[in-house]
Design an enzyme around this catalytic site. Structure first.
Site, short mmCIF file in Angstrom:
data_model
loop_
_atom_site.label_atom_id
_atom_site.label_comp_id
_atom_site.label_asym_id
_atom_site.label_seq_id
_atom_site.Cartn_x
_atom_site.Cartn_y
_atom_site.Cartn_z
N ASN A 9 0.88 -1.17 0.00
CA ASN A 9 0.00 0.00 0.00
C ASN A 9 0.91 1.22 0.00
O ASN A 9 1.48 1.57 1.03
CB ASN A 9 -0.90 -0.03 1.25
CG ASN A 9 -1.69 1.25 1.42
OD1 ASN A 9 -1.80 2.05 0.48
ND2 ASN A 9 -2.26 1.44 2.60
N TRP A 10 1.05 1.81 -1.19
CA TRP A 10 1.96 2.96 -1.30
C TRP A 10 1.42 4.19 -0.58
O TRP A 10 2.13 5.16 -0.39
CB TRP A 10 2.18 3.31 -2.77
CG TRP A 10 3.08 2.37 -3.51
CD1 TRP A 10 3.77 1.31 -2.99
CD2 TRP A 10 3.40 2.41 -4.91
NE1 TRP A 10 4.50 0.70 -3.98
CE2 TRP A 10 4.29 1.35 -5.17
CE3 TRP A 10 3.03 3.24 -5.98
CZ2 TRP A 10 4.81 1.09 -6.45
CZ3 TRP A 10 3.54 2.98 -7.25
CH2 TRP A 10 4.42 1.92 -7.47
N LYS A 11 0.12 4.19 -0.26
CA LYS A 11 -0.54 5.39 0.28
C LYS A 11 -0.30 6.55 -0.69
O LYS A 11 -0.21 6.30 -1.90
CB LYS A 11 -0.03 5.69 1.69
CG LYS A 11 -0.12 4.44 2.58
CD LYS A 11 0.05 4.73 4.03
CE LYS A 11 -0.02 3.42 4.80
NZ LYS A 11 -0.21 3.60 6.22
N HIS A 98 -9.67 1.57 4.85
CA HIS A 98 -8.39 1.78 5.54
C HIS A 98 -8.61 2.76 6.69
O HIS A 98 -9.40 3.70 6.56
CB HIS A 98 -7.34 2.31 4.56
CG HIS A 98 -5.96 2.29 5.15
ND1 HIS A 98 -5.53 3.24 6.04
CD2 HIS A 98 -4.95 1.41 5.01
CE1 HIS A 98 -4.30 2.94 6.42
NE2 HIS A 98 -3.92 1.84 5.81
N GLU A 169 -5.64 -4.42 10.80
CA GLU A 169 -4.62 -3.40 10.96
C GLU A 169 -4.89 -2.60 12.23
O GLU A 169 -5.68 -1.64 12.21
CB GLU A 169 -4.63 -2.45 9.76
CG GLU A 169 -4.33 -3.11 8.44
CD GLU A 169 -3.71 -2.13 7.44
OE1 GLU A 169 -2.63 -2.45 6.93
OE2 GLU A 169 -4.29 -1.06 7.21
N GLY A 175 2.36 2.54 10.69
CA GLY A 175 3.36 3.59 10.49
C GLY A 175 4.09 3.99 11.76
O GLY A 175 4.78 5.01 11.78
N SER A 213 3.14 -1.89 10.48
CA SER A 213 4.58 -2.00 10.74
C SER A 213 5.12 -3.41 10.48
O SER A 213 6.04 -3.84 11.16
CB SER A 213 4.92 -1.53 12.16
OG SER A 213 4.57 -0.16 12.31
N GLY A 234 2.63 -1.06 4.30
CA GLY A 234 2.73 0.35 3.93
C GLY A 234 4.17 0.73 3.65
O GLY A 234 4.71 0.50 2.57
N GLY A 235 4.82 1.28 4.66
CA GLY A 235 6.19 1.81 4.51
C GLY A 235 7.15 0.87 3.81
O GLY A 235 7.90 1.29 2.90
P1 PGA Z 1 2.64 0.43 7.64
O1 PGA Z 1 1.19 0.66 6.99
O2 PGA Z 1 3.13 -0.91 7.10
O3 PGA Z 1 3.46 1.57 7.14
O4 PGA Z 1 2.48 0.41 9.10
C1 PGA Z 1 0.29 -0.39 6.81
C2 PGA Z 1 -0.99 0.15 6.22
O5 PGA Z 1 -1.41 1.24 6.61
O6 PGA Z 1 -1.61 -0.50 5.37
#
Ligand code: PGA
Length: 252
Positions: A9-11, A98, A169, A175, A213, A234-235
């Site tokens: 998920n690049w956001k 999300h 999540e 994050g 995370s 995400g990250g």
């Molecule tokens: P994160 O994000 O891996 O950066 O914690 C996960 C997400 O929000 O899907």
């Protein structure tokens, strides 16, 4: 055993040049990893890059995903993207609900359920996110919250429910670098699995992903839990080496 699903998920990150470089590195890495066939991979990208990424991932085994879809079919909804528009770009997965959309855009359980329904009727797989905030976690309401969020989606989607992907999540883990422990995550995944089982005889087919995370260092242990069928990343999906490590952990 079903293949695990690793979805990035690049956001709101990326750019034409950066996307190209990242996907090139990922494809090179996947080509060298003999066991990559044992995990499914998807990348959920900002809507404006769907066309670019569709071209770049063609034939690579990386599935295209979007980060949101409108709950409306078409019409006067400025700024929104419909399910049929996503379908035009061969989108296979759509994240719905999300926590960043629930929190920043006030999306309700019912709206999230409608979005899941739109995705399913267009032939795409919604990745339905559920998860509790830090205060809900600390006050012992995790189970109530995730069950309430999933119940709305089950209610709206009936027998199609085995076609969804669920992503647990915990909001406090997104994050923050502070992931749920494998035991904590497994406990919630088992609750979600039981809820799905009460709704469909196909509950074992449903991928329940963990997100929050997940990274190269903690993926293997999280993914070894019996009800953790993959990750929503995400990250770490923005760094090819890290994302490849997570895919490798899922392919074991
Ligand atoms: P994160 O994000 O891996 O950066 O914690 C996960 C997400 O929000 O899907």
């Amino acid at each position: 055993m079903k293949q695990k699903l690793i979805a990035g998920n690049w956001k709101m990150n990326g750019g034409l040049a950066a996307n190209k470089a990242l996907l090139h590195e990922l494809q090179q890495g996947l080509a060298h990893a003999l066991d990559s066939k044992h995990a499914q991979v998807a990348m959920c990208v900002p809507a404006v890059y769907l066309s670019q990424v569709q071209q770049l991932v063609m034939g690579s085994g990386i599935n295209l995903g979007a980060q949101d879809v409108s709950m409306h079919e078409h019409g006067a909804y400025t700024g929104e993207t419909s399910a049929s528009m996503l379908k035009d770009f061969a989108v296979r997965y759509v994240i719905v609900g999300h926590s960043e959309r629930r929190q920043n855009h006030g999306e309700t359980d019912v709206q999230v359920a409608l979005k899941a329904q739109r995705a399913l009727s267009a032939g795409m797989t919604p990745i339905v996110c559920v998860g509790e905030t830090l205060s809900e976690h600390e006050s012992g309401h995790t189970e109530d919250v995730v069950k309430r969020q999933l119940a709305a989606v089950i209610h709206a989607n009936g027998h199609c429910i085995s076609e969804i992907v669920v992503a647990y999540e915990p909001v406090w883990a997104i994050g923050t670098g502070k992931n749920a422990t494998p035991n904590q995550a497994q406990e919630v995944h088992a609750v979600l699995r039981a809820q799905l089982k009460a709704a469909t005889s196909q509950a074992e087919r449903v991928h329940i992903l963990y997100g929050g995370s997940m990274n190269a260092a903690n993926a293997a242990e999280l993914l070894s839990q019996p009800d953790i069928d993959g990750g929503l990343i995400g990250g770490a999906s923005l760094k090819s080496a890290d994302f490849l490590c997570i895919i490798a952990a899922a392919a074991r």
